[in-house]
Design an enzyme around this catalytic site. Structure first.
Site, PDB file in Angstrom:
ATOM      1  CB  ALA A 158      -0.925  -0.202   1.491  1.00  3.10           C
ATOM      2  CG  HIS A 159       2.950   2.546   2.686  1.00  6.99           C
ATOM      3  ND1 HIS A 159       2.950   1.431   3.758  1.00  6.99           N
ATOM      4  CD2 HIS A 159       1.993   2.430   2.404  1.00  6.99           C
ATOM      5  CE1 HIS A 159       2.679   1.980   4.638  1.00  6.99           C
ATOM      6  NE2 HIS A 159       1.309   1.969   4.399  1.00  6.99           N
ATOM      7  CD  GLN A 160       2.247   2.314  -4.272  1.00  3.74           C
ATOM      8  OE1 GLN A 160       1.190   2.948  -3.961  1.00  3.74           O
ATOM      9  NE2 GLN A 160       1.652   1.105  -3.124  1.00  3.74           N
TER      10      GLN A 160
END
Length: 644
Positions: A569-571
């Site tokens: 969910a984190h890029q």
């Protein structure tokens, strides 16, 4: 393959993958809608597989008979699909099709009263309170070609802050957002509907081998509209490291001041209570004597009946950019255009002069501006830069995903991980296993569609049986700060390539083993990992020897690259900041090297993985970038891309 044949073949896949009780027509319609949200080349790939399944050649390959999948009896169809999954080069296609169908069935099904929802005890959208989401005023482009002082591309964490600060400084600002408005979808509170409309690639974005499922907001408000409200600062030592790497000794202090401002605007405060899902983590850690702390959140609501924030808050209580910075921007005169996709930045003589875009109807749009702020996210900003002529060996590289997997803990009583405040507590016992790298343990608000995706499909009956206890499951997640990295395409195609690094995998294994101990300590009757080959531990066997053996097996499998459901969910990091252009794409103040007037204000600028949920850091860095720009302008300096 014409649409009718594709639909018939997809119907036969649906019939083989999900229980007989589901409404096939609804599931097929939803699946076709999600399929249409994928990039064109991914649509073609899946269409090709469906075409193969519908041919005699496909039947001969998978069932030993020269007839299409639709002509096979249901048990034969199921065996044929399982055989598809056993063919190495076709395994990604098998995963894509089964995930598409499972999410379409369990994320929406036939709506309220759907038998799949009823079997899981899932109530569907909240019925006790009507939606009352505040509507953000949006604009319509005044012409096919117009001019402003500044264009902001993207309206999420970085874009929202940049738009507000630029508009408040007196600039004419146009915010161009490729995604749709939030409010109509948020009001419906339906999982497949929301992910299909508000997330990148209809919620089905993934790495090229489908090894990592990627969740990224793609709507007005971006990730701030659909995230879980977790509002964490960078660890102080990491902020200092970033400052040293950037040759900016004051960096940590500057970011700390920016955090203060952002937190005040978002109303960030620690959670004061936990739903049952979060309480499992808190209680298990307390029983073990492990550290646990409340998570600061930008959503003051603590209603046990809610829990749909991942679909967009239907009541405007989450302090996303939609109800904070974007509203500030509009109040200061900015115009926000939804459904407008920027194709490239126009650059002449080493300086920005505007952008080219297309609206939702495919009409060309040109916006002239001497200042462009890119905030399209770490998965899309590199492509924009590359298509605009920016060249750097670092563009699209150094992509960090915070690879995450889950451990489900089953209880004798309901947990209902879909209800209540989403993330309110975390355990950082494993956060610093080596030189600042490790993994944190949090919980995930798991509605049926996501739960169905997380369980590998090995037959309709087996999958349904494994999903059946969904109501009684707590979902603990281990989120690794990754030292290893992947790549994202920096041209027309923006495919993600990412393989879990063994170093990061070892940390993930430690945290998953820790999550198992937490679940058992909190009273779970069973804990289960998300490996393709089942790996579980019953409470009756969960003595020290049993827990140790489970941890060792988790580590062994991850080291051996056994298939495991991974999520992101984190890029971040794909256009990173650096002290010189030899080491990164943008300078320490967010300016793209070599292009005057072009800034980046999203997580792609992170010098390394943050190790914590990135929203607050994106906003703080965006505030710092625009603040530095304002100071230069006030001092009469230019927006040159050369470091000052």
């Amino acid at each position: 393959m014409h649409d009718g044949a594709r639909s018939d073949t997809l119907t036969s896949v649906v019939d083989a993958v999900i229980p007989a009780a589901a409404d096939r027509t609804v599931v097929v319609e939803r699946a076709l809608g999600l399929l249409a949200a994928l990039p064109a080349h991914k649509q073609r790939q899946l269409a090709g597989v469906l075409a193969l399944l519908g041919t005699p050649a496909g039947g001969l390959l998978l069932a030993g008979r020269p007839i299409g999948l639709a002509a096979l009896a249901r048990p034969e169809r199921e065996r044929a699909l399982l055989r598809l999954g056993g063919i190495g080069p076709l395994r990604p296609a098998f995963d894509a099709l089964t995930r598409l169908v499972l999410f379409s069935a369990y994320g929406d099904g036939g709506g309220a009263g759907d038998p799949l929802w009823a079997e899981l005890g899932y109530p569907g959208p909240r019925a006790d309170r009507p939606a009352s989401v505040p509507v953000l005023p949006l604009a319509t482009p005044p012409a096919a070609h117009f001019a402003v002082d500044a264009v902001v591309v993207g309206s999420g964490a970085g874009g929202g802050v940049a738009a507000a600060l630029l508009a408040q400084a007196g600039l004419r600002v146009a915010v161009l957002e490729a995604g749709p408005p939030l409010e109509p979808v948020a009001a419906r509170q339906r999982e497949a509907d929301a992910l299909g409309a508000l997330y990148l690639e209809g919620g089905l974005c993934a790495s090229d081998d489908l090894g990592v499922s990627i969740l990224a907001g793609a709507c007005v408000g971006g990730g701030t509209s659909v995230n879980w409200s977790t509002s964490l600062r960078l660890p102080t030592p990491l902020a200092a490291r970033w400052g040293a790497a950037l040759a900016r000794p004051a960096f940590a202090d500057e970011v700390a001041a920016a955090y203060d401002t952002v937190e005040a605007r978002l109303g960030v405060r620690p959670a004061r209570g936990h739903n049952r899902n979060n309480a499992v983590l808190a209680e298990g850690c307390a029983a073990l004597g492990w550290p646990v702390r409340a998570i600061p959140r930008n959503a003051p609501c603590e209603d046990e009946r809610c829990g749909y924030c991942g679909f967009g808050c239907a009541y405007g209580e989450k302090r996303s950019t939609v109800v904070t910075y974007l509203r500030d921007a509009v109040d200061a005169g900015a115009a926000i255009y939804a459904g407008v996709r920027v194709e490239r930045v126009l650059i002449a003589g080493g300086a920005v002069c505007g952008v080219e875009a297309v609206d939702g109807a495919g009409r060309a749009l040109v916006v002239d501006a001497p200042l462009v702020v890119l905030a399209a996210g770490a998965l899309r900003t590199p492509g924009l830069l590359g298509r605009s002529g920016v060249r750097s060996p670092h563009l699209g590289q150094h992509l960090h995903l915070h690879p995450t997997s889950a451990l489900v803990a089953e209880f004798d009583t309901p947990v209902e991980a879909w209800h209540g405040p989403m993330q309110t507590v975390l355990c950082d016992r494993f956060a610093d296993l080596d030189d600042g790298f490790g993994a944190v343990i949090e919980v995930a608000p798991a509605h049926p569609g996501i739960q169905a995706l997380g369980i590998p499909w090995a037959g309709a009956a087996a999958h349904a049986a494994e999903l059946a206890p969904a109501r009684n499951r707590a979902v603990l997640i281990a989120l690794a700060r990754d030292r290893g990295a992947g790549q994202v395409g920096s041209g027309v195609r923006t495919d993600v390539r990412y393989r879990l690094d063994p170093y990061d995998g070892a940390h993930l294994a430690r945290a998953l083993a820790g999550a198992a101990r937490i679940g058992i300590a909190a009273g779970a009757r069973r804990v289960r990992t998300l490996f393709r080959e089942p790996l579980a531990l019953e409470a009756s066997d969960a003595n020290e020897a049993g827990l140790t053996a489970l941890g060792e097996e988790i580590a062994r499998r991850i080291a051996a690259r056994a298939p495991l459901a991974l999520f992101s969910a984190h890029q971040m990091g794909s256009a990173r900041m650096a002290a010189t252009e030899h080491d990164g794409v943008v300078d320490p103040e967010g300016r793209v090297y070599g292009v005057s007037g072009l800034l980046v204000a999203d997580a792609s600028v992170f010098p390394s993985a943050s190790g914590v949920n990135p929203m607050l850091t994106i906003m703080a860095l965006a505030g710092r970038t625009i603040g530095a720009l304002s100071e230069r302008r006030a001092a009469g300096s230019s927006t040159s891309a050369s470091p000052s």
